[in-house]
Write a protein that holds these residues in place. Structure first.
Motif, PDB file in Angstrom:
ATOM      1  N   VAL A  66      34.070  69.298  28.386  1.00 16.41           N
ATOM      2  CA  VAL A  66      35.399  69.917  28.456  1.00 16.41           C
ATOM      3  C   VAL A  66      36.004  69.526  29.803  1.00 16.41           C
ATOM      4  CG1 VAL A  66      36.710  72.051  28.369  1.00 16.41           C
ATOM      5  CG2 VAL A  66      34.622  71.839  27.037  1.00 16.41           C
ATOM      6  N   PRO A  67      36.943  68.570  29.817  1.00 18.03           N
ATOM      7  CA  PRO A  67      37.518  68.138  31.098  1.00 18.03           C
ATOM      8  C   PRO A  67      38.459  69.199  31.670  1.00 18.03           C
ATOM      9  CG  PRO A  67      38.610  67.046  29.278  1.00 18.03           C
ATOM     10  CD  PRO A  67      37.524  67.883  28.669  1.00 18.03           C
ATOM     11  N   LEU A  68      38.817  69.017  32.949  1.00 19.75           N
ATOM     12  CA  LEU A  68      39.770  69.924  33.609  1.00 19.75           C
ATOM     13  C   LEU A  68      41.080  69.887  32.824  1.00 19.75           C
ATOM     14  CD1 LEU A  68      40.699  71.632  36.086  1.00 19.75           C
ATOM     15  CD2 LEU A  68      41.407  69.489  37.127  1.00 19.75           C
ATOM     16  N   THR A  69      41.461  71.040  32.303  1.00 23.29           N
ATOM     17  CA  THR A  69      42.660  71.107  31.475  1.00 23.29           C
ATOM     18  C   THR A  69      43.651  72.083  32.102  1.00 23.29           C
ATOM     19  OG1 THR A  69      41.218  70.767  29.583  1.00 23.29           O
ATOM     20  CG2 THR A  69      43.466  71.417  29.084  1.00 23.29           C
ATOM     21  N   LEU A  70      44.909  71.645  32.181  1.00 25.32           N
ATOM     22  CA  LEU A  70      45.947  72.495  32.786  1.00 25.32           C
ATOM     23  C   LEU A  70      46.973  72.870  31.731  1.00 25.32           C
ATOM     24  CD1 LEU A  70      46.697  70.459  36.042  1.00 25.32           C
ATOM     25  CD2 LEU A  70      45.162  72.399  35.799  1.00 25.32           C
ATOM     26  N   SER A  71      47.446  74.085  31.835  1.00 30.10           N
ATOM     27  CA  SER A  71      48.578  74.513  31.018  1.00 30.10           C
ATOM     28  C   SER A  71      49.767  74.590  31.968  1.00 30.10           C
ATOM     29  CB  SER A  71      48.290  75.871  30.397  1.00 30.10           C
ATOM     30  OG  SER A  71      49.475  76.396  29.857  1.00 30.10           O
ATOM     31  N   ILE A  72      50.802  73.826  31.673  1.00 23.17           N
ATOM     32  CA  ILE A  72      51.928  73.740  32.625  1.00 23.17           C
ATOM     33  C   ILE A  72      53.207  74.304  32.004  1.00 23.17           C
ATOM     34  CG2 ILE A  72      53.368  72.144  33.961  1.00 23.17           C
ATOM     35  CD1 ILE A  72      50.844  70.419  34.232  1.00 23.17           C
ATOM     36  N   SER A  73      53.821  75.180  32.753  1.00 24.75           N
ATOM     37  CA  SER A  73      55.141  75.699  32.360  1.00 24.75           C
ATOM     38  C   SER A  73      56.112  75.332  33.475  1.00 24.75           C
ATOM     39  CB  SER A  73      55.110  77.213  32.193  1.00 24.75           C
ATOM     40  OG  SER A  73      54.215  77.547  31.160  1.00 24.75           O
ATOM     41  N   ALA A  74      57.296  74.935  33.093  1.00 24.99           N
ATOM     42  CA  ALA A  74      58.276  74.534  34.116  1.00 24.99           C
ATOM     43  C   ALA A  74      59.669  74.963  33.684  1.00 24.99           C
ATOM     44  CB  ALA A  74      58.230  73.027  34.329  1.00 24.99           C
ATOM     45  N   ALA A  75      60.484  75.292  34.660  1.00 31.29           N
ATOM     46  CA  ALA A  75      61.856  75.716  34.368  1.00 31.29           C
ATOM     47  C   ALA A  75      62.789  75.215  35.464  1.00 31.29           C
ATOM     48  CB  ALA A  75      61.919  77.240  34.286  1.00 31.29           C
ATOM     49  N   PRO A  76      64.030  74.916  35.090  1.00 34.20           N
ATOM     50  CA  PRO A  76      64.969  74.444  36.118  1.00 34.20           C
ATOM     51  C   PRO A  76      65.364  75.582  37.061  1.00 34.20           C
ATOM     52  CG  PRO A  76      66.045  74.589  33.977  1.00 34.20           C
ATOM     53  CD  PRO A  76      64.623  74.931  33.754  1.00 34.20           C
ATOM     54  N   LEU A  77      65.625  75.214  38.317  1.00 34.89           N
ATOM     55  CA  LEU A  77      66.123  76.193  39.290  1.00 34.89           C
ATOM     56  C   LEU A  77      67.615  75.952  39.430  1.00 34.89           C
ATOM     57  CD1 LEU A  77      63.538  75.970  42.200  1.00 34.89           C
ATOM     58  CD2 LEU A  77      64.028  77.973  40.839  1.00 34.89           C
TER      59      LEU A  77
END
Lengths: 126, 590
Positions: free
Chosen positions: B301-312
């Motif tokens: 199980v490799p390093l897994t990221l959950s990414i959330s992004a929003a404009p400022l």
């Protein structure tokens, strides 16, 4: 303070009384403003009107507008229903309150001379 | 002419002399005003203003004390009273001062305050160099001889009052009153400036404390947080984000370089995906829980990221249309993935273990069914049909048929669970062959029709040639899963229509029912694993929400797409497309 002899029941009298006292207030304004500034002079008169408004409710109108803006039409509109004797008593009390206030601020530096001047001015009113 | 000339010259000299006096007086006044101005301008706190005031007034008068009453908070109606004595004062004199100040404050329309209240709030500010020079013992005089109460005004607003008191009478002069008022005006402006400076300092202090608090919170977050500017360059990031980006050996000191450019020269390919997410957010989109594998190692199980992004958005603009940058949250979900992997492995093992006894049960059931059928066929020659139906063997046959049906259902369920695990870990191997899609659809419709007596399933083949290179069994599985749903979710029977169309280089299959339908609110989730629409209409239907998840995985593994259109109450149409031949990169399994 105003000289007697006029027809106290007439609306003409009411206007004369009002004009005479407003003139007196203008004199206070003219004499006090150079010494204490416009803001203080205005507060002196309007604060006096506010403190007396419980006894003389018709003086409320002086709180809401600068006394320099009072015109005959405003007098007619605001004071039309006031009994002349009551009006004279209220305006006289206002003048006394202004002088009392002035005395609290500057002691005897301005108030006595100015009071004398205003008294003479009112006595000359027909 | 001569005498006249003399007179004129004399008058001229006289005039010069008068003007000279006037000029000298004027210069003296200007010097005085200049000195006053400098004193007040140099004052940086209220105590320095008090000193400037005291020294200026002492140039004009000799007095016992001066005081400054200031409104501290116009909303809370609080005051501040400072008493600056010129020499020690006795208590009775101070009490008389309070009385005078309270009365004058009422005249200038300050909120009512009593002498006692003033005495409580009074602050004695005695300057060392000025106040105690005359005598160290308080004066014996108890009453006020003379006083002045001058309102302090700034821009026609009264902000306080300057008061001067002396024990002697007639100290203050009407001639100097105008000058005293002018000094009060200077003091008022200086005090207002001090108040504004103090307020500004307090606001800065609050803002700085708030900033430090936010930094502390952000740096304590387990999630990584990074902020970019409008070019996509990282402008700030917390400790967790630093730690994650450190693994990619990202040069974090290059703060002005956009992430996209940094990613181009970096071996960690996931940075390119992160740059894509940042770019999307910079274009005004909100990205929620996008998963990135941030590790090229051979870990299970490799390093897994959950990414959330929003404009400022620029908060100074009322419409908030200008994007200033992006805020992104990086969540390490590796442990979550490990747990998921363990769960899937468990499901896979259990499914395999279930399969063996299931095959045995299925085989023996079929054997028993065939034996009883043979026996009944022999009996039917000698007995009438209704008598055969009443035989114990006939009852047994019905029971065995139910057992077989349920075993088939259980087998599909186990197969789905096995597929689920394969799909989850990208182990869904496709076995490509060439076949006609129309044949697969016809067979799927035939099988579905057997167990759907109340329904009429139509097949409309709208293409002369449906030849396809794909995994035939998997495509049958897709059609079967969608047809199962179409039948299940239209309990009143009615019509189900399957249409095959040719669209350029791909085929499109649509399967329409007239069942309970799906609300558009659920469209985004209906293909997720174990997702079941939770509403009153669907509550009565069984299932574990794997059919559409697997169908989607199979279709996408073939390079196609799957979607639906639906309205609650009127039915649903599921569409899927398949390329006629596998696209580049989708090589058939050997």
């Amino acid at each position: 303070m105003l000289s007697g002899g006029a027809d106290h029941s007439s609306s003409v009298y009411r206007e004369k009384v009002t004009q005479a006292y407003l003139q007196a207030i203008h004199t206070i304004d003219d004499r006090v403003t150079p010494f204490l500034g416009k803001a203080t002079t205005r507060v002196l008169v309007q604060g006096s009107a506010r403190r007396l408004a419980e006894t003389y409710p018709f003086l409320h109108f002086l709180e809401k507008m600068p006394y320099t803006d009072v015109s005959p039409s405003v007098v007619h509109e605001q004071l039309g229903g006031v009994v002349p004797a009551q009006l004279a008593a209220g305006l006289d009390a206002l003048l006394q309150e202004c002088f009392a206030g002035l005395k609290e601020l500057t002691g005897n530096l301005i108030a006595p001379h100015l009071l004398e001047e205003v008294r003479r001015q009112l006595e000359q009113t027909p | 002419m001569q005498p006249q000339q003399k007179v004129t010259a004399s008058a001229y000299r006289s005039l010069i002399g008068q003007n000279g006096d006037r000029l000298a007086a004027l210069r003296q006044q200007m010097d005085f005003i200049n000195t006053i101005g400098k004193r007040f301008v140099a004052a940086i706190d209220r105590f320095q203003v008090h000193r400037a005031l005291l020294s200026t007034l002492q140039d004009l008068y000799h007095f016992s004390a001066c005081s400054i009453l200031l409104e501290e908070d116009p909303i809370e109606l609080t005051f501040q009273l400072s008493i600056i004595p010129s020499h020690p004062l006795n208590q009775a004199f101070i009490a008389a001062m309070m009385e005078s100040i309270a009365r004058a404050a009422e005249v200038i329309d300050f909120p009512r305050v009593t002498a006692d209240e003033l005495a409580l709030m009074a602050y004695l500010d005695a300057p060392d160099d000025l106040a105690w020079s005359d005598s160290a013992t308080p004066s014996a005089v108890t009453g006020i001889g003379d006083f002045l109460n001058i309102p302090l005004t700034v821009e026609n607003r009264i902000i306080g009052m300057l008061s001067l008191f002396d024990e002697r009478e007639g100290v203050f002069d009407a001639e100097l009153l105008q000058l005293t008022t002018m000094i009060a005006d200077y003091a008022a402006v200086a005090l207002e400036n001090v108040r504004l400076r103090e307020r500004e300092r307090a606001l800065w202090r609050d803002a700085e404390m708030e900033r430090q608090r936010l930094v502390l919170i952000i740096n304590s977050m387990a999630e990584g947080l990074l902020i970019t500017n409008e070019e996509g360059a990282i402008t700030s990031l917390n400790n967790s984000a630093q730690h994650l980006l450190f693994q990619a050996r990202l040069p974090l000191e290059e703060t002005s370089t956009p992430l996209r450019r940094l990613a181009a020269f970096n071996e960690a390919k996931w940075l390119t995906d992160l740059a894509d997410i940042i770019d999307k957010a910079l274009a005004g989109h909100i990205i929620m829980g996008h998963e990135l594998v941030a590790d090229a190692s051979d870990e299970a199980v490799p390093l897994t990221l959950s990414i959330s992004a929003a404009p400022l958005y620029d908060s100074r603009q009322s419409m908030q249309t200008r994007i200033l940058g992006v805020v992104a949250v990086l969540n390490d979900i590796t442990s979550h993935k490990q747990l998921e992997k363990l769960k899937d492995e468990f499901v896979s093992i259990v499914s395999h273990e279930l399969r063996t006894p299931l095959t045995t049960i299925k085989g023996y059931t079929q054997h028993l069914i065939r034996r009883i059928e043979r026996r009944l066929r022999g009996t039917s020659a000698t007995l009438p049909a209704n008598a055969v139906a009443e035989l114990p063997e006939s009852y047994d046959l019905r029971s065995l048929n139910i057992m077989q049906s349920q075993t088939d259902h259980l087998e599909r369920l186990v197969n789905d669970l096995l597929d689920l695990s394969r799909v989850q870990w990208g182990e869904l191997n496709l076995h490509y062959s060439s076949f006609y899609l129309a044949d697969v659809l016809a067979e799927s419709v035939r099988l579905a029709q057997i167990s759907a007596e109340q329904h009429t399933i139509f097949l409309d083949i709208d293409t002369p040639d449906s030849k396809l290179v794909a995994d035939k069994l998997r495509i049958s599985q897709v059609v079967g899963n969608i047809l199962d749903n179409a039948v299940k979710f239209s309990p009143q029977g009615k019509q189900v229509t399957v249409i095959l169309k040719e669209q350029g280089k791909e085929f499109q299959v649509s399967i329409s029912d007239r069942g309970i339908g799906v609300s558009p609110d659920f469209f985004d989730h209906i293909f997720e694993r174990f997702y079941r629409v939770r509403n009153t209409a669907s509550r009565q239907y069984s299932g574990i929400g794997m059919g559409l998840f697997i169908a989607k995985a199979i279709v996408e593994a073939h390079g196609g797409g799957i979607w639906l259109s639906s309205n609650p109450g009127t039915g649903s149409t599921f569409y899927f497309t398949l390329p006629k031949v596998p696209r580049t990169g989708m090589l058939p399994a050997v």
